[in-house]
Every structure is written in structure tokens, then in C-alpha cells.
Design a protein around this motif. Structure first.
Motif, PDB file in Angstrom:
ATOM      1  N   MET A 133       0.897  -1.239   0.020  1.00  0.00           N
ATOM      2  CA  MET A 133       0.024  -0.094  -0.151  1.00  0.00           C
ATOM      3  C   MET A 133       1.069   1.264  -0.054  1.00  0.00           C
ATOM      4  O   MET A 133       0.586   2.166  -0.890  1.00  0.00           O
ATOM      5  CB  MET A 133      -1.042   0.080   1.310  1.00  0.00           C
ATOM      6  CG  MET A 133      -2.181  -0.628   0.976  1.00  0.00           C
ATOM      7  SD  MET A 133      -3.097  -1.091   2.545  1.00  0.00           S
ATOM      8  CE  MET A 133      -3.624   0.627   2.884  1.00  0.00           C
ATOM      9  N   GLY A 134       1.982   1.245   0.798  1.00  0.00           N
ATOM     10  CA  GLY A 134       2.557   2.473   0.941  1.00  0.00           C
ATOM     11  C   GLY A 134       3.410   2.751  -0.285  1.00  0.00           C
ATOM     12  O   GLY A 134       3.554   3.760  -0.940  1.00  0.00           O
ATOM     13  N   LEU A 135       3.878   1.498  -0.878  1.00  0.00           N
ATOM     14  CA  LEU A 135       4.703   1.947  -2.158  1.00  0.00           C
ATOM     15  C   LEU A 135       3.570   2.089  -3.229  1.00  0.00           C
ATOM     16  O   LEU A 135       4.066   3.013  -4.196  1.00  0.00           O
ATOM     17  CB  LEU A 135       5.086   0.403  -2.692  1.00  0.00           C
ATOM     18  CG  LEU A 135       6.442   0.079  -1.680  1.00  0.00           C
ATOM     19  CD1 LEU A 135       7.094  -1.217  -2.306  1.00  0.00           C
ATOM     20  CD2 LEU A 135       7.570   1.138  -1.792  1.00  0.00           C
ATOM     21  N   VAL A 136       2.506   1.862  -3.440  1.00  0.00           N
ATOM     22  CA  VAL A 136       1.463   2.073  -4.372  1.00  0.00           C
ATOM     23  C   VAL A 136       1.117   3.797  -4.313  1.00  0.00           C
ATOM     24  O   VAL A 136       1.277   4.497  -5.028  1.00  0.00           O
ATOM     25  CB  VAL A 136       0.210   1.583  -4.196  1.00  0.00           C
ATOM     26  CG1 VAL A 136      -0.967   2.073  -4.759  1.00  0.00           C
ATOM     27  CG2 VAL A 136       0.364   0.191  -4.905  1.00  0.00           C
ATOM     28  N   VAL A 137       1.179   4.056  -2.777  1.00  0.00           N
ATOM     29  CA  VAL A 137       0.792   5.604  -2.365  1.00  0.00           C
ATOM     30  C   VAL A 137       2.134   6.317  -3.209  1.00  0.00           C
ATOM     31  O   VAL A 137       1.952   7.522  -3.651  1.00  0.00           O
ATOM     32  CB  VAL A 137       0.674   5.781  -0.985  1.00  0.00           C
ATOM     33  CG1 VAL A 137       0.833   7.139  -0.472  1.00  0.00           C
ATOM     34  CG2 VAL A 137      -0.608   5.221  -0.724  1.00  0.00           C
ATOM     35  N   ILE A 138       3.234   5.993  -2.851  1.00  0.00           N
ATOM     36  CA  ILE A 138       4.372   6.700  -2.952  1.00  0.00           C
ATOM     37  C   ILE A 138       4.517   6.640  -4.790  1.00  0.00           C
ATOM     38  O   ILE A 138       4.923   7.593  -5.294  1.00  0.00           O
ATOM     39  CB  ILE A 138       5.749   6.026  -2.710  1.00  0.00           C
ATOM     40  CG1 ILE A 138       5.730   6.217  -1.056  1.00  0.00           C
ATOM     41  CG2 ILE A 138       7.054   6.205  -3.214  1.00  0.00           C
ATOM     42  CD1 ILE A 138       6.860   5.397  -0.499  1.00  0.00           C
ATOM     43  N   GLU A 139       4.237   5.626  -5.275  1.00  0.00           N
ATOM     44  CA  GLU A 139       4.237   5.625  -6.884  1.00  0.00           C
ATOM     45  C   GLU A 139       3.232   6.513  -7.318  1.00  0.00           C
ATOM     46  O   GLU A 139       3.649   7.535  -8.248  1.00  0.00           O
ATOM     47  CB  GLU A 139       3.949   4.289  -7.158  1.00  0.00           C
ATOM     48  CG  GLU A 139       3.414   4.210  -8.704  1.00  0.00           C
ATOM     49  CD  GLU A 139       4.619   3.984  -9.599  1.00  0.00           C
ATOM     50  OE1 GLU A 139       5.805   3.990  -8.801  1.00  0.00           O
ATOM     51  OE2 GLU A 139       4.492   4.493 -10.820  1.00  0.00           O
ATOM     52  N   ARG A 140       2.094   6.775  -6.797  1.00  0.00           N
ATOM     53  CA  ARG A 140       0.950   7.623  -7.143  1.00  0.00           C
ATOM     54  C   ARG A 140       1.556   9.253  -6.941  1.00  0.00           C
ATOM     55  O   ARG A 140       1.502  10.101  -7.743  1.00  0.00           O
ATOM     56  CB  ARG A 140      -0.152   7.443  -6.441  1.00  0.00           C
ATOM     57  CG  ARG A 140      -1.059   6.417  -7.125  1.00  0.00           C
ATOM     58  CD  ARG A 140      -2.383   5.861  -6.364  1.00  0.00           C
ATOM     59  NE  ARG A 140      -3.088   7.098  -6.228  1.00  0.00           N
ATOM     60  CZ  ARG A 140      -4.118   7.226  -7.099  1.00  0.00           C
ATOM     61  NH1 ARG A 140      -4.306   6.346  -8.068  1.00  0.00           N
ATOM     62  NH2 ARG A 140      -4.926   8.357  -7.004  1.00  0.00           N
ATOM     63  N   ASP A 141       2.027   9.142  -5.530  1.00  0.00           N
ATOM     64  CA  ASP A 141       2.792  10.391  -5.071  1.00  0.00           C
ATOM     65  C   ASP A 141       3.613  10.938  -6.420  1.00  0.00           C
ATOM     66  O   ASP A 141       3.832  12.331  -6.409  1.00  0.00           O
ATOM     67  CB  ASP A 141       3.133  10.356  -3.699  1.00  0.00           C
ATOM     68  CG  ASP A 141       3.354  11.897  -3.237  1.00  0.00           C
ATOM     69  OD1 ASP A 141       2.450  12.797  -3.174  1.00  0.00           O
ATOM     70  OD2 ASP A 141       4.505  12.089  -2.511  1.00  0.00           O
ATOM     71  N   GLY A 142       4.469   9.953  -6.564  1.00  0.00           N
ATOM     72  CA  GLY A 142       5.759  10.350  -7.279  1.00  0.00           C
ATOM     73  C   GLY A 142       5.242  10.956  -8.658  1.00  0.00           C
ATOM     74  O   GLY A 142       5.893  11.712  -9.215  1.00  0.00           O
TER      75      GLY A 142
END
Lengths: 296, 509
Positions: free
Chosen positions: B30-39
Motif C-alpha cells: 500500500m505504501g509503495l502504491v501511494v508513493i508511486e502515485r505521489d511520485g
């Protein structure tokens, strides 16, 4: 382009000449308007605020300093009567005016004499050692009407046997000796010519910028950029202004201001002091010295 | 049951470990998905910022470009880029430059490496082509090409006056600051996931302890039951009314029930033992009674002729023998009544006295007895037994046989030695036992006769078991039945003279 600018300025000066006289006469009772050019470090505002306050006190009327980017602007304003006095360069002073509308007031005394030099500077780590080394390079002039920042380096190029218009790859005007130092320090220009007085003052107030440059040649001395007044300025005011400036040298109250300005004081000088500049202008192959429309 | 670490991991470890891993993985994903989107969002924002800054710088530089005032252009770049940097935006400006329509540098934030009045020093042909393309562009755009390598966003703003190009602004900003921020975010997410995993592992171990410890108790309890320890098994109270709790409760009920049955079995066995003893006592009475008649006759004769020395010599040894036999019989009965059931080695000679009891049981009925018990074969060998128990085994089996014969037929009792075993056979030619009955034969309370308790064979079976022997039946309907008892021999060191003497072949008629 420079020709065009000068042409426009001269034309404007001629057309508004008579109107300016009237405006000046009307403004006689108001503030004394004092023009400043690249000959001083304009950014060094505190010293000029104090000088303005001092002169206001001595003259009994407010004195306001007016900053403009180029000599042309200031000369035009003087011609139109929008200024009462100005601190200009020796080169604009020696340029012929018909009719003459300027009167020489005083010249600053710097390091014991009303004289200064033009310094040839290059970036700190530049291998250049003389003007000839800057062939095909970028050169920063201060103002097309500057002696130390334009005439002297062009003269040096001519003296070295080159055509000043072809010698450099590219030249530009910074309209300020201080910015010439900056342009050289940043590497924007491979060389530049600056007023030795401004360079010294900058060494005091902007050592970081100055340390990015090195001086590789010094010109002979020339008459220090003079302070002039409109010829039609009330003679009494003109005399009081001259007296106030000359008196600063001996007035203890003026000492801190002179210290800030890094000057010994002001002295009356002969117009002949600026004759060498006229000779230099011919050597330096600058465009016509006389306003196009008013050539005799 | 033994904790074999690490080949078999306890549920107590596996359960929290699984939960922890799943939570960790979920948090991480979940965190990586959020980071990916945020990125992606940040990247888009950075591109917009870069383009906006480039437009502003271009607008500020238009006048300088028209008048070729390179110093003014430089000051514009310098101030706006400095300003953008001091604003703390993500757009970390790498460089910015004004180029004339032919690609000559008019101003550059890094004038030392990009001298003005010369073409922009760019590397390969591809980059040069990209620059040419940028120079011919009409509208502001981002160039994702060779001028902008990875990690760099380049914005190009053509400056046009009256539909002709007077130059362009090229501004490049770095995504490094943004990427550094994203890396920090990723580390935060990782730390968060680890923290969450730590918390859930702690929670998981508590939960699994609650769930698994009753299971372990159950397992221990089942092990105890398997080993035959029907006594109360220490079981924890069911913590919850969940499946495991119900299982624990049911197990407790089962253990109670098993213990109850065990007690009942023991009670029944005791009752049958007493009943058996009663029957034995009856036989004993008969056994005692047999010599008593003769002894009474002897005593009567001796009383009539007290002075007849010959008579005394003849009858006194007979009286002595009869009394010895009665004494021995009573002694073994007392031992049995005192519950001295400890097993010891005994000679098989003690079987010798049984024949009379069996014949007494046959009485007047038309049953032929073949008594093939040969004490000679058995002398010197011993089994783990007590004589009354061996007698009881033989009596029970012969009684069953006589019941089956219903007053007519033959009965054979035989012993022999086979290797390290004593084989004891009781056979009859009665109606036989069918296969299904054979299967239930040794279960308690199984009986085919109305008078039987159904315990005789069960007790016999238990006695044989205690002696370390085994019993089998060989029968079919109409074919009679043969019960074969095999008892293992023990070293004959415990052979007693007493048994040997009482095992003598004095037989009463």
C-alpha cells in the motif's frame, strides 16, 4: 543601436531645450535634483542618503538623488532641465554641446588627487595577461559614454594595433562598473574595464564579487568623473553647492560621509583636466563625438 | 509432542509469523502504491513548475532579447533562477539559457562553460537535432529528449515577435530533490510497515497463545489417554466459546466418560472375580468334600478299632495326605481372597488337581472327558501365574464347553509344550460358534445362554493378558470349538517344593 539611442537622445535634447529652461526656472524654489550615474556604486544607498541630508542642510533646500541606468538618460535629463546637477563621467563632459548647457562644479579628490584610472579585469583564474590575450573573447563595457569603461579599453585595443569594432567576439554594456565586475566574476565576460575608484569601493563592500576577478592592466590617470550643474542654474545656488562640496573636506560633520564614499573630498578643477579624454576618444575610434543634428 | 526445533514449528510461531508477514506485505504494498502515485503527481507538478518558471523568465527576457542586451538577459536569468531556488520549490534549476534563433548562446546561468556568442556546446547529433527541433517550436513545451537526460526536466519557450522567432528560453530543472524526497517517503513507509509488523507480531503472539495453548493441552491430554492414563488430565478451562473452546469442553467430557467406564469395568471385573471365587469355592467345597468322606471312614474305623496297629499304619498317611491337600487348597483360596494377585512363577504341576473338579462338574451327564494334562511334560517349566488363576482359566473354559455340550458329547483338555510356550487346549464337539459371535466372544456381557453373566470369557481373556499370554478360538457352526491358550514360559527358579508336592497325583475318586 547605440547610434540610434544616442540620436534619439540628442534629438530629444534639442527639441525640448527651450521648454526645459522654463521648467528649471519654475522649479528653482523646489528640491535640488542631483543625477547619479555608473561612476558611483549606486547600490551603496546609505552614503548617498547621508550626502543628500548633508547637502540639504548646507543649501537650505532639499536635495534628491536621481538614479538612471545610462549616462544618456542623465545627460538627456540635464539637457531638458529635469536635473539641476549630476555626477557624470569625464567623457560625456568633454563631448561637445551646442549650446553648452553644463558648467563644471567640482571633481572628487581620490587618494590625494582628482584622478582615477581604468582597470582591465579578467576572471580570477583567467590566463589572460594583456589586452591582446582577449582577442575573440567576450568583453564587458560599462556604458558607451564611459571613459574608463569604454573609451580606455577601446583605446587600448587600438593602441595594440587592432580594430576595436572587430577585436572582440562579442561585447555588451552593463551600464554600471559594479555590474561589469560581476559579469567578469561570473564568467559572463572574459574581460572588462572598470573605474578604479568603483573597484576599490567594491573591494570594501563586496569583497566576494571582487575576489572573482583580477586586474591585469591599469591605464594612465584621467580626470575623476566630475560633478556638473546646469548652466542656467541660479548662480547663487550653484556657488553654494560648490562651496558645500568643497567645504566637506574640512567639515568634521562631513567626514563620516566622505569615509563612506571613500573620497578625500571635492575640489575645484580646471576643464583642462579632461582634455586627455577627448584625445583618447579620437584614438579609440568611437563614433562621432558631436550630436548629429547639431554639428556646426 | 516434544518441541522439535526447528523442524516442526509450533503454531504459536507460525500463526503470528504469518499474520506479521501478511501485514508487513500489505503495508509495504500500500505504501509503495501511494508513493508511486505521489511520485507521478509530484513529477507532473515539477513539470508544471518548470514550464511556468520558464514562461515567466521568457516573458521577462523578451525586451532584452529584442535589443540583444545580453547582460540584461543574464540578470533576468540570474535573478529569476535565484528567486525560484530561494522560494524552496521542488524545481531545482540546473541551468537556464537564452538562445538566438540560430542556437547561439545569448545568456546562460553558467557562462563559464557556455560562453555567449557561441553555439550551445552540446554533445551528440541527437541532442543537436533535438535542439534544432526546439528552436523551430512555436509554443512552449517540455522536451523529454536528449537535452533532458534522465532526472532532468527541460522546458523550452520560443520567444516570437510578430510571428518570427527572436530566440528561445531553455530551462532545465533536476528531479533529484523530488527523488530524494520520495526516497525519504519510501524509508518512512518501510519504517511504518516494520512498526506495524512489530505491533501485529506482538498482538499475533498473544492471540495465538490464547488459541494454541488449549490445543497443546488437548494434544497432551490425548497423548495421556492414548497411553491409557484415564485419570483426570489437567486441562485448561476453555477460554472462549469458540471451536477450540468447544473442542476442549468435549474432550473434557470424553475423558470423564472414559474414566467412568474404566471404573465401571473395574467394578464389574471385581464382581465377576467374586462370583468366580464363589464358583471356585463351590468346587473347592467339592474338592474338600471328596477326601473328607474317606477320611471320615478312616476316622470311624480307627475309632472302632483303636488298638489295631495295622489299621493305624494304613489310615494315618491317608488322613495326612487328605488334610495336606485341603490345607493347600484353602491356602490358595485365602491368598486369592486377600487379593494377592501379584504374579509369580509357578509350576504347571498345579493343574494336576483340576481333573477331579472337572469330573465333578460333569457329574452324571453323558459327557466323555479326555484329560490329556501331562504333568511330566510340564515339570520343571513355569509361567507367570498363580495357581487359582490357571485353575480359573481351565474351569471357565470347561464350564463353557459343558454348557455348549448340553449334557452329551466329548470334552478334551490337553496341555503341551511348544518352544517357549505352554499350550493349553480345551475342545468340545458342541454346536460351535459362528464367525460374528467369535468376534464378540471376549467382550464383556456377551453371552448366548440365559443363565450366563457374559463375563466368563472376558475375565479369562483378562487373566491371560495379565500373564502375557494370548487366547484364540477355532470353531465353526456344527464343527465344535477349540480354545487355545498360549502362555509364555519364565525361568523356573521360583518353582516351589510345596507346589511340587501338592501337585502330586493323589486323586480322589
Amino acid at each position: 543601436m547605440i547610434d540610434r539611442r544616442r540620436f534619439i537622445a540628442a534629438t530629444a535634447a534639442a527639441s525640448v531645450f527651450s521648454a526645459a529652461r522654463k521648467a528649471a526656472a519654475l522649479g528653482a524654489g523646489g528640491a535640488l535634483r542631483f543625477g547619479l550615474t555608473a561612476v558611483v556604486v549606486r547600490e551603496h544607498k546609505r552614503s548617498f542618503n547621508q550626502l543628500a541630508a548633508y547637502l540639504s542642510l548646507r543649501l537650505g533646500r532639499p536635495v534628491s538623488f536621481v538614479h538612471r541606468r545610462s549616462y544618456d538618460d542623465i545627460m538627456g535629463m540635464l539637457a531638458r532641465g529635469e536635473l539641476d546637477a549630476a555626477w557624470i563621467c569625464g567623457y560625456p563632459y568633454v563631448q561637445p554641446r551646442y549650446p553648452e548647457y553644463l558648467a563644471l562644479l567640482v571633481a572628487p579628490v581620490y587618494l590625494g588627487a582628482p584622478l582615477y584610472r581604468s582597470l582591465l579585469i579578467v576572471p580570477k583564474d583567467s590566463p589572460a595577461r594583456r589586452m591582446a590575450d582577449l582577442r575573440g573573447k567576450v568583453f564587458a563595457f560599462s556604458d558607451p559614454n564611459s571613459n574608463s569603461g569604454y573609451l580606455v579599453p577601446r583605446g587600448a585595443v587600438a593602441d595594440a594595433g587592432f580594430d576595436p569594432d572587430q577585436f572582440f567576439r562579442l561585447t555588451f554594456f552593463t551600464y554600471s562598473h559594479a555590474e561589469t565586475v560581476l559579469a567578469v566574476a561570473r564568467g559572463m565576460a572574459d574581460g572588462g574595464a572598470v573605474d578604479s575608484y568603483v573597484y576599490d569601493v567594491m573591494q570594501k563592500y563586496e569583497p566576494d564579487t571582487v575576489s572573482g576577478t583580477q586586474v591585469i592592466a591599469r591605464s594612465p590617470t584621467y580626470g575623476f568623473p566630475p560633478i556638473v550643474a546646469r548652466q542656467d542654474l541660479d548662480p547663487e545656488v550653484r556657488d553654494r553647492l560648490r562651496a558645500a562640496l568643497v567645504g566637506m573636506k574640512t567639515d568634521p560633520e562631513a567626514a563620516p560621509i566622505l569615509h563612506l564614499l571613500t573620497l578625500d573630498g571635492f575640489a575645484e578643477v580646471s576643464p583642462a583636466l579632461y582634455q586627455p579624454i577627448r584625445a583618447l576618444a579620437q584614438r579609440a575610434q568611437v563614433p562621432a563625438l558631436t550630436p548629429a543634428k547639431e554639428q556646426p | 509432542m516434544k518441541p522439535a526445533w526447528p523442524r516442526h514449528w509450533s503454531l504459536m510461531v507460525k500463526l503470528p509469523l504469518t499474520i506479521t508477514l501478511m501485514v508487513f506485505a500489505a503495508a509495504l504494498i500500500m505504501g509503495l502504491v501511494v508513493i508511486e502515485r505521489d511520485g507521478k503527481r509530484q513529477s507532473a507538478r515539477l513539470e508544471q513548475q518548470t514550464l511556468a518558471l520558464a514562461r515567466a523568465v521568457a516573458a521577462a527576457g523578451q525586451e532584452g532579447l529584442l535589443s540583444r542586451d545580453v547582460w540584461a538577459l543574464y540578470r533576468t536569468l540570474d535573478q529569476l533562477v535565484d528567486h525560484a531556488a530561494s522560494e524552496g520549490g521542488d524545481a531545482a534549476v540546473i541551468d537556464a539559457m537564452f538562445l538566438d534563433p540560430s542556437g547561439i548562446v545569448l545568456a546562460h546561468t553558467n557562462p563559464t562553460d557556455n560562453p555567449i556568442g557561441l553555439p550551445l556546446p552540446i554533445g551528440d547529433d541527437a541532442a543537436r537535432q533535438s535542439l534544432a527541433h526546439a528552436l523551430s517550436a512555436v509554443s512552449a513545451h517540455l522536451v523529454p529528449v536528449d537535452i533532458a537526460p534522465a532526472g532532468v526536466i527541460a522546458a523550452v519557450v520560443p520567444i516570437r515577435v510578430d510571428e518570427s522567432s527572436v530566440g528561445l528560453l531553455l530551462l532545465r530543472s533536476s528531479t533529484r530533490m523530488m527523488e530524494a524526497q520520495l526516497r525519504v517517503d519510501a524509508l518512512l513507509v518501510l519504517a511504518f510497515a516494520l512498526g506495524l509488523a512489530f505491533v501485529t507480531s506482538a498482538m499475533g503472539s498473544v492471540i495465538s497463545r490464547r488459541m494454541v495453548s488449549p490445543l497443546r493441552d488437548l494434544s497432551l491430554g490425548l497423548g495421556a489417554v492414548t497411553r491409557g492414563e484415564h485419570g483426570p488430565v489437567p486441562l485448561g478451562e476453555a477460554l472462549d466459546r469458540d471451536e477450540i473452546g468447544q473442542l476442549t469442553e468435549q474432550f473434557n467430557l470424553m475423558v470423564d466418560e472414559l474414566a467412568k467406564n474404566k471404573r465401571l469395568e473395574q467394578d464389574l471385573a471385581n464382581a465377576e472375580r467374586l462370583a468366580g471365587l464363589g464358583r471356585f469355592a463351590a468346587g473347592l467345597a467339592h474338592e474338600v468334600n471328596n477326601p473328607l468322606g474317606g477320611m471320615k471312614n478312616c476316622v470311624a474305623m480307627l475309632a472302632r478299632r483303636p488298638d489295631d496297629v495295622d489299621l493305624v499304619r494304613k489310615y494315618v498317611p491317608l488322613l495326612d495326605s487328605g488334610l495336606n491337600r485341603i490345607a493347600a487348597t484353602l491356602q490358595s483360596l485365602l491368598a486369592e481372597l486377600r487379593g494377592e494377585s501379584t504374579l509369580h512363577a509357578c509350576e504347571m504341576g498345579c493343574l494336576g488337581g483340576l481333573e477331579g473338579m472337572v469330573r465333578a462338574a460333569i457329574g452324571e451327564s453323558a459327557v466323555t472327558l479326555e484329560w490329556a494334562v501331562t504333568p511330566q511334560d510340564l515339570s520343571g517349566v513355569a509361567i507367570r501365574c498363580s495357581c487359582p488363576q490357571v485353575n480359573q482359566i481351565v474351569l471357565n473354559l470347561t464350564r463353557n464347553a459343558l454348557t455348549a455340550l448340553a449334557g452329551a458329547g466329548w470334552l478334551r483338555v490337553a496341555t503341551r509344550r511348544e518352544g517357549q510356550e505352554i499350550v493349553l487346549e480345551v475342545a468340545d464337539n458342541g454346536p460351535g460358534i459362528d464367525a460374528s459371535a467369535q468376534r464378540q466372544l471376549f467382550e464383556p456381557f456377551y453371552t448366548t445362554s440365559r443363565q450366563g453373566s457374559g463375563l466368563g470369557l472376558w475375565i479369562t481373556y483378562n487373566l491371560i493378558q495379565r500373564m502375557g499370554g494370548r487366547i484364540s478360538v477355532d470353531s465353526a457352526p456344527g464343527q465344535g470349538a477349540r480354545f487355545t491358550v498360549r502362555l509364555p514360559l519364565v525361568a523356573a527358579t521360583l518353582a516351589t517344593t510345596e507346589l511340587a508336592t501338592t501337585g502330586g497325583t493323589e486323586r480322589a475318586a
